[in-house]
Design an enzyme around this catalytic site. Sequence first.
Site, PDB file in Angstrom:
ATOM      1  N   LYS A  22      -0.934  39.252   2.420  1.00 51.87           N
ATOM      2  CA  LYS A  22      -1.293  38.771   3.768  1.00 51.87           C
ATOM      3  C   LYS A  22      -0.062  38.242   4.493  1.00 51.87           C
ATOM      4  CE  LYS A  22      -3.040  34.459   4.204  1.00 51.87           C
ATOM      5  NZ  LYS A  22      -2.336  33.538   5.132  1.00 51.87           N
ATOM      6  N   ARG A 122       2.473  20.561  10.918  1.00 54.70           N
ATOM      7  CA  ARG A 122       3.044  21.892  11.080  1.00 54.70           C
ATOM      8  C   ARG A 122       3.657  22.132  12.463  1.00 54.70           C
ATOM      9  NH1 ARG A 122      -0.772  26.206   8.238  1.00 54.70           N
ATOM     10  NH2 ARG A 122       1.194  27.303   8.001  1.00 54.70           N
TER      11      ARG A 122
HETATM   12  C1  EPZ Z   1       4.049  30.131   5.528  1.00 54.28           C
HETATM   13  O1  EPZ Z   1       3.648  29.184   6.511  1.00 54.28           O
HETATM   14  C2  EPZ Z   1       2.786  30.693   4.960  1.00 54.28           C
HETATM   15  N1  EPZ Z   1       2.037  31.327   6.033  1.00 54.28           N
HETATM   16  C3  EPZ Z   1       1.973  29.588   4.307  1.00 54.28           C
HETATM   17  O2  EPZ Z   1       0.827  30.147   3.729  1.00 54.28           O
HETATM   18  C4  EPZ Z   1       2.816  28.926   3.233  1.00 54.28           C
HETATM   19  O3  EPZ Z   1       2.108  27.830   2.691  1.00 54.28           O
HETATM   20  C5  EPZ Z   1       4.137  28.440   3.825  1.00 54.28           C
HETATM   21  O4  EPZ Z   1       4.806  29.536   4.477  1.00 54.28           O
HETATM   22  C6  EPZ Z   1       5.072  27.859   2.797  1.00 54.28           C
HETATM   23  O5  EPZ Z   1       5.348  28.799   1.798  1.00 54.28           O
HETATM   24  C7  EPZ Z   1       2.346  32.555   6.422  1.00 54.28           C
HETATM   25  O6  EPZ Z   1       3.265  33.203   5.920  1.00 54.28           O
HETATM   26  C8  EPZ Z   1       1.500  33.154   7.485  1.00 54.28           C
HETATM   27  P1  EPZ Z   1       6.869  26.894   6.819  1.00 54.28           P
HETATM   28  P2  EPZ Z   1       4.710  28.603   7.535  1.00 54.28           P
HETATM   29  O7  EPZ Z   1       7.302  27.099   8.213  1.00 54.28           O
HETATM   30  O8  EPZ Z   1       5.643  29.679   7.917  1.00 54.28           O
HETATM   31  C9  EPZ Z   1       7.558  22.367   8.163  1.00 54.28           C
HETATM   32  C10 EPZ Z   1      -1.417  30.344   3.229  1.00 54.28           C
HETATM   33  O9  EPZ Z   1      -2.115  29.579   2.519  1.00 54.28           O
HETATM   34  N2  EPZ Z   1       8.049  22.953   9.428  1.00 54.28           N
HETATM   35  O10 EPZ Z   1       7.751  27.343   5.710  1.00 54.28           O
HETATM   36  O11 EPZ Z   1       3.959  27.899   8.588  1.00 54.28           O
HETATM   37  C11 EPZ Z   1       6.047  22.569   8.034  1.00 54.28           C
HETATM   38  O12 EPZ Z   1       5.347  21.586   8.760  1.00 54.28           O
HETATM   39  C12 EPZ Z   1      -0.463  29.784   4.250  1.00 54.28           C
HETATM   40  O13 EPZ Z   1      -1.443  31.583   3.140  1.00 54.28           O
HETATM   41  C13 EPZ Z   1       8.580  22.119  10.397  1.00 54.28           C
HETATM   42  O14 EPZ Z   1       8.687  20.903  10.220  1.00 54.28           O
HETATM   43  O15 EPZ Z   1       5.433  27.535   6.601  1.00 54.28           O
HETATM   44  C14 EPZ Z   1       5.856  22.504   6.546  1.00 54.28           C
HETATM   45  O16 EPZ Z   1       5.785  21.174   6.134  1.00 54.28           O
HETATM   46  C15 EPZ Z   1      -0.713  28.337   4.495  1.00 54.28           C
HETATM   47  N3  EPZ Z   1       9.023  22.663  11.561  1.00 54.28           N
HETATM   48  C16 EPZ Z   1       7.144  23.133   5.997  1.00 54.28           C
HETATM   49  O17 EPZ Z   1       8.089  23.066   7.064  1.00 54.28           O
HETATM   50  C17 EPZ Z   1       8.947  24.011  11.798  1.00 54.28           C
HETATM   51  O18 EPZ Z   1       9.369  24.450  12.885  1.00 54.28           O
HETATM   52  C18 EPZ Z   1       6.994  24.586   5.555  1.00 54.28           C
HETATM   53  O19 EPZ Z   1       6.515  25.371   6.628  1.00 54.28           O
HETATM   54  C19 EPZ Z   1       8.409  24.845  10.812  1.00 54.28           C
HETATM   55  C20 EPZ Z   1       7.956  24.295   9.629  1.00 54.28           C
END
Ligand code: EPZ
Length: 417
Positions: A22, A122
């Site tokens: 996904k 997020r």
């Molecule tokens: C991706 O989300 C996945 N989603 C998530 O899977 C997964 O849990 C996550 O990566 C971590 O591996 C998709 O690929 C669609 P991040 P993403 O940006 O990209 C913080 C599932 O269950 N952050 O790496 O949103 C954020 O708040 C989903 O399938 C900021 O602070 O994850 C989080 O604490 C849920 N500022 C951390 O970084 C930003 O601009 C990781 O987020 C971006 C993120």
Amino acid sequence: MDRLTIEGGRPLEGTIAVSGSKNAALPILVATLLTDEPCVVDNVPAGLRDIKTTVRLLESLGKRVRVGGASVRVTAAGSLKTQAPYDIVQQMRASVLVAGPLLARFGLVRVPIPGGCAIGLRPIDIHLQGFEAMGARRIADEGDIILSAPRLAPGALRLRFPSVGATENLMLAAAATPGRTTIRNAAREPEIADLAAFLVRLGARVEGAGTSAVTIEGRLRLKGARHRVIPDRVEAGTYLIACAAARGRLRLKNAEAGHLTAVIAALRRAGARIRFGRGWIEIAMDGRPQPVSMRTAPYPGFPTDLQAPWMALMALSSGAARVREDVFENRFLHAAELARLGARISVSGAAAAVSGVEQLSGAPVMASDIRAGAALLVAALAARGRTVIQRVYHVDRGYEDVEGKLSRVGARVARLK
Ligand code: EPZ
């Protein structure tokens, strides 16, 4: 709203075919916005809600999308719009990925700011800082973000955290920006490498995907391409953990063990016997799991998406395990629901202490996000008696035909409409 009922306590025996990823399919489908030529994406888990939402998103932006089984064909249907609809972004945060390709191609994009969700605030500040470093101007307007840049400039970007979504969004923007963009402290997840493989097929040059420094050499015009999405490592990991909890012997086909190194190591420490080869993984488990503590981390660490299922497994362990969540600030909502099945878990900040019990017992519970739902499923499969999982639409966002796949390996799982 659908519910799942599970009569637990039956070992899992047989073979499960793992779907395409996904989280790899989402950015790859969005990447079709980079070209007007036809693209075909294979091995897409097209039954998932998030994929259906992505199809609607592409259509709302002006693409024509045809889904046939696991293949998705995306073609042009006139000119593209540069505004992502609010109702779709609210349903699926990954919708913000359209910002990168649209901004790079058309110099303007308008996306609603996605709200927080059950697992944390997020924010998207890392995405936005990257676009600004490439020369975009940001205007906030009534809950939307408008980004404009007559022409994005390639550049040297450094992320404050290796965000998966920000790395993807900036790669998408850089692919349509002539010149060389480097992203340092980039996410290293396998989904990033898969997106890079697709961008290369479209005609961009990408080096270093899968390492913390990704270099993209973009082009003004990209071409159409065909691509097969990698297997879903989170779905595979969930079924491995489910088998470790419910016991039995499971073979996963269309699975990639190389993407699950941290999880396989943890499962082995818990007492599972695991073998794997090209495209398959086998697990056998007959006793109670040993306690194994872990903390989540960006790839190649233990994935946050498997933290909740791991906690469910540890609820049955023969001792005490600690689970730390270091990626999201609020990803422990499943702890209280697992407690309804008899788990002994105490949460304090980013850490949870799990004291294993010999037996869980079925109860009505509620899923709060995809992986919390998966954790309840893992626990329910192992528990004595009947569990009813409410809000199963969360599970349907990430697990294709979950009741079919589990029923075929001996579980008693049914969906109540
Ligand atoms: C991706 O989300 C996945 N989603 C998530 O899977 C997964 O849990 C996550 O990566 C971590 O591996 C998709 O690929 C669609 P991040 P993403 O940006 O990209 C913080 C599932 O269950 N952050 O790496 O949103 C954020 O708040 C989903 O399938 C900021 O602070 O994850 C989080 O604490 C849920 N500022 C951390 O970084 C930003 O601009 C990781 O987020 C971006 C993120």
